[in-house]
Design an enzyme around this catalytic site. Structure first.
Site, PDB file in Angstrom:
ATOM      1  N   ILE A 177       1.297  -0.007   7.056  1.00 52.12           N
ATOM      2  CA  ILE A 177       1.999  -1.296   7.032  1.00 52.12           C
ATOM      3  C   ILE A 177       2.062  -1.873   8.451  1.00 52.12           C
ATOM      4  O   ILE A 177       2.523  -1.188   9.382  1.00 52.12           O
ATOM      5  CB  ILE A 177       3.435  -1.102   6.471  1.00 52.12           C
ATOM      6  CG1 ILE A 177       3.385  -0.404   5.090  1.00 52.12           C
ATOM      7  CG2 ILE A 177       4.172  -2.423   6.416  1.00 52.12           C
ATOM      8  CD1 ILE A 177       2.585  -1.084   4.029  1.00 52.12           C
ATOM      9  N   HIS A 179     -24.707  -7.313  26.925  1.00 49.40           N
ATOM     10  CA  HIS A 179     -23.998  -6.976  28.167  1.00 49.40           C
ATOM     11  C   HIS A 179     -24.402  -5.620  28.733  1.00 49.40           C
ATOM     12  O   HIS A 179     -23.913  -5.231  29.794  1.00 49.40           O
ATOM     13  CB  HIS A 179     -22.484  -6.980  27.930  1.00 49.40           C
ATOM     14  CG  HIS A 179     -21.900  -8.351  27.813  1.00 49.40           C
ATOM     15  ND1 HIS A 179     -22.097  -9.146  26.710  1.00 49.40           N
ATOM     16  CD2 HIS A 179     -21.141  -9.084  28.663  1.00 49.40           C
ATOM     17  CE1 HIS A 179     -21.469 -10.301  26.882  1.00 49.40           C
ATOM     18  NE2 HIS A 179     -20.892 -10.283  28.053  1.00 49.40           N
ATOM     19  N   GLY A 180     -25.256  -4.893  28.038  1.00 53.11           N
ATOM     20  CA  GLY A 180     -25.670  -3.581  28.541  1.00 53.11           C
ATOM     21  C   GLY A 180     -24.462  -2.698  28.807  1.00 53.11           C
ATOM     22  O   GLY A 180     -23.449  -2.776  28.100  1.00 53.11           O
ATOM     23  N   GLU A 228      -5.416  -5.962   3.871  1.00 54.18           N
ATOM     24  CA  GLU A 228      -5.316  -7.069   2.898  1.00 54.18           C
ATOM     25  C   GLU A 228      -6.463  -7.046   1.878  1.00 54.18           C
ATOM     26  O   GLU A 228      -6.844  -8.080   1.341  1.00 54.18           O
ATOM     27  CB  GLU A 228      -5.234  -8.428   3.598  1.00 54.18           C
ATOM     28  CG  GLU A 228      -4.145  -8.511   4.662  1.00 54.18           C
ATOM     29  CD  GLU A 228      -2.826  -9.124   4.210  1.00 54.18           C
ATOM     30  OE1 GLU A 228      -2.642  -9.339   3.001  1.00 54.18           O
ATOM     31  OE2 GLU A 228      -1.976  -9.355   5.087  1.00 54.18           O
ATOM     32  N   PRO A 237       0.698   5.897  -0.341  1.00 52.59           N
ATOM     33  CA  PRO A 237      -0.185   7.027  -0.018  1.00 52.59           C
ATOM     34  C   PRO A 237      -1.283   7.232  -1.069  1.00 52.59           C
ATOM     35  O   PRO A 237      -2.395   7.626  -0.741  1.00 52.59           O
ATOM     36  CB  PRO A 237       0.767   8.219   0.029  1.00 52.59           C
ATOM     37  CG  PRO A 237       2.092   7.621   0.380  1.00 52.59           C
ATOM     38  CD  PRO A 237       2.114   6.263  -0.264  1.00 52.59           C
ATOM     39  N   THR A 264       0.832  -1.218   0.000  1.00 54.02           N
ATOM     40  CA  THR A 264       0.000   0.000   0.000  1.00 54.02           C
ATOM     41  C   THR A 264       0.863   1.263   0.000  1.00 54.02           C
ATOM     42  O   THR A 264       1.904   1.308   0.644  1.00 54.02           O
ATOM     43  CB  THR A 264      -0.917   0.000   1.237  1.00 54.02           C
ATOM     44  OG1 THR A 264      -1.596  -1.250   1.282  1.00 54.02           O
ATOM     45  CG2 THR A 264      -1.939   1.118   1.172  1.00 54.02           C
ATOM     46  N   GLY A 305      -4.341   1.741  -2.053  1.00 51.71           N
ATOM     47  CA  GLY A 305      -3.955   0.346  -1.864  1.00 51.71           C
ATOM     48  C   GLY A 305      -4.733  -0.603  -2.748  1.00 51.71           C
ATOM     49  O   GLY A 305      -4.226  -1.665  -3.121  1.00 51.71           O
ATOM     50  N   SER A 306      -5.967  -0.229  -3.113  1.00 47.89           N
ATOM     51  CA  SER A 306      -6.824  -1.183  -3.832  1.00 47.89           C
ATOM     52  C   SER A 306      -6.281  -1.508  -5.221  1.00 47.89           C
ATOM     53  O   SER A 306      -6.348  -2.656  -5.659  1.00 47.89           O
ATOM     54  CB  SER A 306      -8.237  -0.613  -3.977  1.00 47.89           C
ATOM     55  OG  SER A 306      -8.794  -0.405  -2.719  1.00 47.89           O
TER      56      SER A 306
HETATM   57  C1  LIG Z   1      -4.986  -1.899  10.233  1.00 47.06           C
HETATM   58  C2  LIG Z   1      -4.475  -1.968   8.828  1.00 47.06           C
HETATM   59  C3  LIG Z   1      -3.298  -2.667   8.563  1.00 47.06           C
HETATM   60  C4  LIG Z   1      -2.805  -2.733   7.265  1.00 47.06           C
HETATM   61  N1  LIG Z   1      -1.638  -3.410   7.033  1.00 47.06           N
HETATM   62  C5  LIG Z   1      -1.108  -3.407   5.785  1.00 47.06           C
HETATM   63  C6  LIG Z   1       0.142  -4.039   5.539  1.00 47.06           C
HETATM   64  O1  LIG Z   1       0.735  -4.671   6.419  1.00 47.06           O
HETATM   65  N2  LIG Z   1       0.664  -3.946   4.299  1.00 47.06           N
HETATM   66  C7  LIG Z   1       0.045  -3.280   3.285  1.00 47.06           C
HETATM   67  O2  LIG Z   1       0.575  -3.226   2.190  1.00 47.06           O
HETATM   68  N3  LIG Z   1      -1.141  -2.662   3.493  1.00 47.06           N
HETATM   69  C8  LIG Z   1      -1.728  -2.714   4.714  1.00 47.06           C
HETATM   70  N4  LIG Z   1      -2.914  -2.086   4.946  1.00 47.06           N
HETATM   71  C9  LIG Z   1      -3.518  -1.316   3.869  1.00 47.06           C
HETATM   72  C10 LIG Z   1      -4.619  -2.060   3.130  1.00 47.06           C
HETATM   73  O3  LIG Z   1      -4.079  -3.066   2.312  1.00 47.06           O
HETATM   74  C11 LIG Z   1      -5.386  -1.006   2.345  1.00 47.06           C
HETATM   75  O4  LIG Z   1      -6.112  -0.247   3.289  1.00 47.06           O
HETATM   76  C12 LIG Z   1      -6.324  -1.601   1.298  1.00 47.06           C
HETATM   77  O5  LIG Z   1      -5.630  -2.227   0.267  1.00 47.06           O
HETATM   78  C13 LIG Z   1      -7.222  -0.494   0.713  1.00 47.06           C
HETATM   79  O6  LIG Z   1      -6.451   0.556   0.240  1.00 47.06           O
HETATM   80  P1  LIG Z   1      -6.751   2.054   0.728  1.00 47.06           P
HETATM   81  O7  LIG Z   1      -6.866   2.061   2.206  1.00 47.06           O
HETATM   82  O8  LIG Z   1      -5.751   2.919   0.085  1.00 47.06           O
HETATM   83  O9  LIG Z   1      -8.197   2.359   0.171  1.00 47.06           O
HETATM   84  P2  LIG Z   1      -8.561   2.827  -1.310  1.00 47.06           P
HETATM   85  O10 LIG Z   1      -7.836   1.990  -2.295  1.00 47.06           O
HETATM   86  O11 LIG Z   1      -8.383   4.300  -1.380  1.00 47.06           O
HETATM   87  O12 LIG Z   1     -10.106   2.470  -1.356  1.00 47.06           O
HETATM   88  C14 LIG Z   1     -11.054   3.212  -0.583  1.00 47.06           C
HETATM   89  C15 LIG Z   1     -12.386   2.489  -0.600  1.00 47.06           C
HETATM   90  O13 LIG Z   1     -12.870   2.392  -1.946  1.00 47.06           O
HETATM   91  C16 LIG Z   1     -13.165   1.043  -2.262  1.00 47.06           C
HETATM   92  N5  LIG Z   1     -12.864   0.813  -3.683  1.00 47.06           N
HETATM   93  C17 LIG Z   1     -11.664   0.940  -4.297  1.00 47.06           C
HETATM   94  N6  LIG Z   1     -11.781   0.650  -5.598  1.00 47.06           N
HETATM   95  C18 LIG Z   1     -13.083   0.316  -5.822  1.00 47.06           C
HETATM   96  C19 LIG Z   1     -13.838  -0.092  -6.965  1.00 47.06           C
HETATM   97  N7  LIG Z   1     -13.257  -0.258  -8.156  1.00 47.06           N
HETATM   98  N8  LIG Z   1     -15.162  -0.324  -6.813  1.00 47.06           N
HETATM   99  C20 LIG Z   1     -15.777  -0.176  -5.609  1.00 47.06           C
HETATM  100  N9  LIG Z   1     -15.103   0.199  -4.490  1.00 47.06           N
HETATM  101  C21 LIG Z   1     -13.785   0.441  -4.589  1.00 47.06           C
HETATM  102  C22 LIG Z   1     -12.282   0.207  -1.346  1.00 47.06           C
HETATM  103  O14 LIG Z   1     -12.824  -1.103  -1.115  1.00 47.06           O
HETATM  104  C23 LIG Z   1     -12.300   1.063  -0.079  1.00 47.06           C
HETATM  105  O15 LIG Z   1     -13.469   0.770   0.675  1.00 47.06           O
HETATM  106  C24 LIG Z   1      -3.483  -2.062   6.216  1.00 47.06           C
HETATM  107  C25 LIG Z   1      -4.684  -1.411   6.483  1.00 47.06           C
HETATM  108  C26 LIG Z   1      -5.187  -1.368   7.762  1.00 47.06           C
HETATM  109  C27 LIG Z   1      -6.482  -0.669   8.017  1.00 47.06           C
END
Ligand SMILES: Cc1cc2nc3c(=O)[nH]c(=O)nc-3n(C[C@H](O)[C@H](O)[C@H](O)COP(=O)(O)OP(=O)(O)OC[C@H]3O[C@@H](n4cnc5c(N)ncnc54)[C@H](O)[C@@H]3O)c2cc1C
Length: 408
Positions: free
Chosen positions: A159, A357-358, A383, A129, A127, A132-133
């Site tokens: 991460i 559990h209230g 993930e 800035p 992931t 991540g998707s």
């Molecule tokens: C506690 C935690 C630990 C993590 N640990 C790791 C780690 O160890 N290593 C790592 O690499 N990453 C890690 N992540 C990051 C995680 O992999 C990302 O949060 C995830 O891939 C989503 O990316 P984003 O947060 O940038 O959301 P975005 O990609 O910005 O997406 C935002 C929202 O839009 C939705 N979305 C995106 N594209 C579409 C589409 N085409 N159609 C419909 N909906 C869509 C997504 O499902 C999401 O709900 C972690 C996240 C968290 C919360």
């Protein structure tokens, strides 16, 4: 069809259950508050063969499969509703496994035995800035050859395990970057490699986020400014980094399903005991349908989720064992279903049990907040977000030609 676990699997479950109930459960609140694993816990997990459970014996691992990994994850989460310890467990079980499949022999000998001993944390860093998707379209990090090394520039965020890697252990991360931006299709330009995360790596600047769940394992990031990577830390074929990432995500997702189910089961067990002794209007809460019908509904749902996880793990085990009747896309479909169902249902179940559990549920004497905060990390996105699971499932049902994104 056989719905029984083998005697060995049952025995393994018993062993992990005993360990988790004794060594983890009593200390979960303390770990949540200190934001740290209990001293000595990682070593005890290593001694039990719980670190890098899927790493082959040749590299110091127990050589377990995904069925065993899911059993362990469920038991760890039943004891640690916050799921911090299961996260630590599952990230290694999935990503060190991909590395063990595709890494160079030299790198595997160097890294994997230390993962199994708890000296190295093996994490995942895809992931960034910008998002991540869509790690293909949005990867800004680059990796380029320089003499007999590679140099990496970019930034990884959100991460897991960065603080632990900078303090009590050393981090070795499955990381992705563009080696060839001009590649067609684009995903072939992505390379996977091992990125070191530890004190004193020139050009590596760690960051930490203040998050609100699974507190004993940190969420951070790292900026990479000309960080040098030895050649043998490139994982497998440099044009297949994206494919290896997908293998790792499938592996992680099934264990995430098991983890969330474990946390929900732990919560349901606490809830069942509570409603049997708590009285209202002169009777135990367990006599009221307003309480027992949701219990029945959610328990039924959870057992369905468990079957999905078990089938997904079984499929992964079949593919890994070379059963050509199934391929990695069959496994990806079921692993995505496991990840879609587990976190959403676990969150709803723990929330429901909190209602029983209230006011007590709203205090820290009651452990349910740990689970509610913990499992939410996986429906928010760790993930892969829920909609990404839906995209994978729809892709497998309808065909690649119907995906909504540009496949070039
Ligand atoms: C506690 C935690 C630990 C993590 N640990 C790791 C780690 O160890 N290593 C790592 O690499 N990453 C890690 N992540 C990051 C995680 O992999 C990302 O949060 C995830 O891939 C989503 O990316 P984003 O947060 O940038 O959301 P975005 O990609 O910005 O997406 C935002 C929202 O839009 C939705 N979305 C995106 N594209 C579409 C589409 N085409 N159609 C419909 N909906 C869509 C997504 O499902 C999401 O709900 C972690 C996240 C968290 C919360």
């Amino acid at each position: 069809m056989d719905f029984e676990f083998t005697p060995e699997e049952e025995m393994f479950r018993e062993t992990v259950r005993e360990f988790a109930q004794k060594e983890i459960r009593p200390y979960v609140r303390e770990m949540d508050e200190t934001g740290k694993f209990r001293e000595g816990l990682i070593k005890k997990m290593a001694d039990l063969g719980l670190l890098g459970i899927t790493i082959p014996e040749k590299y110091g691992g127990p050589g377990g499969n995904f069925t065993l990994a899911c059993i362990a994850a469920e038991e760890l989460a039943r004891a640690d509703l916050s799921i911090a310890i299961p996260v630590f467990f599952l990230v290694e079980a999935s990503w060190a496994w991909v590395f063990a499949r595709h890494g160079t022999e030299e790198a595997k000998q160097e890294i994997l035995p230390k993962v199994c001993k708890g000296e190295y944390f093996f994490g995942i860093a895809t992931t960034e800035p910008a998002g991540g998707s869509d790690i293909v379209g949005n990867t800004r990090t680059t990796i380029k050859p320089k003499g007999d090394k590679y140099v990496v520039n970019g930034e990884k965020v959100y991460i897991s395990g960065v603080n632990e890697s900078m303090t009590v252990m050393k981090g070795r991360y499955f990381t992705t970057a563009y080696m060839n931006k001009a590649a067609k299709p684009k995903y072939k330009g992505i390379t996977a490699f091992i990125c070191p995360v530890e004190k004193g790596i020139p050009g590596l600047t760690p960051t930490l986020f203040e998050d609100w769940g699974r507190m004993a394992i940190s969420t951070g990031g790292f900026a990479l400014d000309n960080v040098e990577i030895p050649k043998h830390w490139i994982i497998g074929d440099p044009t297949r980094g994206f494919i290896y990432s997908m293998e790792g995500f499938s592996a992680a997702r099934v264990i995430i399903g098991a983890t969330c189910i474990g946390s929900a089961l732990g919560g349901l067990e606490i809830g069942k005991e509570y409603i049997k002794q708590r009285k209202s209007f002169g009777k135990e809460l367990a006599r009221y349908e307003g309480i027992t019908f949701p219990l029945a509904d959610w328990y039924s749902r959870l057992e369905g989720d468990r079957l999905v996880v078990q089938k997904a793990a079984w499929l992964l085990d079949q593919v890994n064992a070379g059963n050509t009747k199934y391929n990695h896309l069959d496994a990806a479909l079921w692993c995505a279903m496991a990840k879609l169902r587990g976190p959403i249902d676990a969150f709803a179940i723990l929330n429901e049990v909190a209602d029983w559990h209230g006011a007590f549920a709203y205090t820290k004497e009651c452990p349910l907040d740990l689970g509610i905060r913990g499992v939410r990390s996986y429906s928010i996105g760790a993930e892969g977000g829920m909609n990404i699971m839906r995209l994978i499932i729809a892709r497998e049902l309808l065909g690649k030609q119907y995906v909504p994104y540009d496949r070039q």
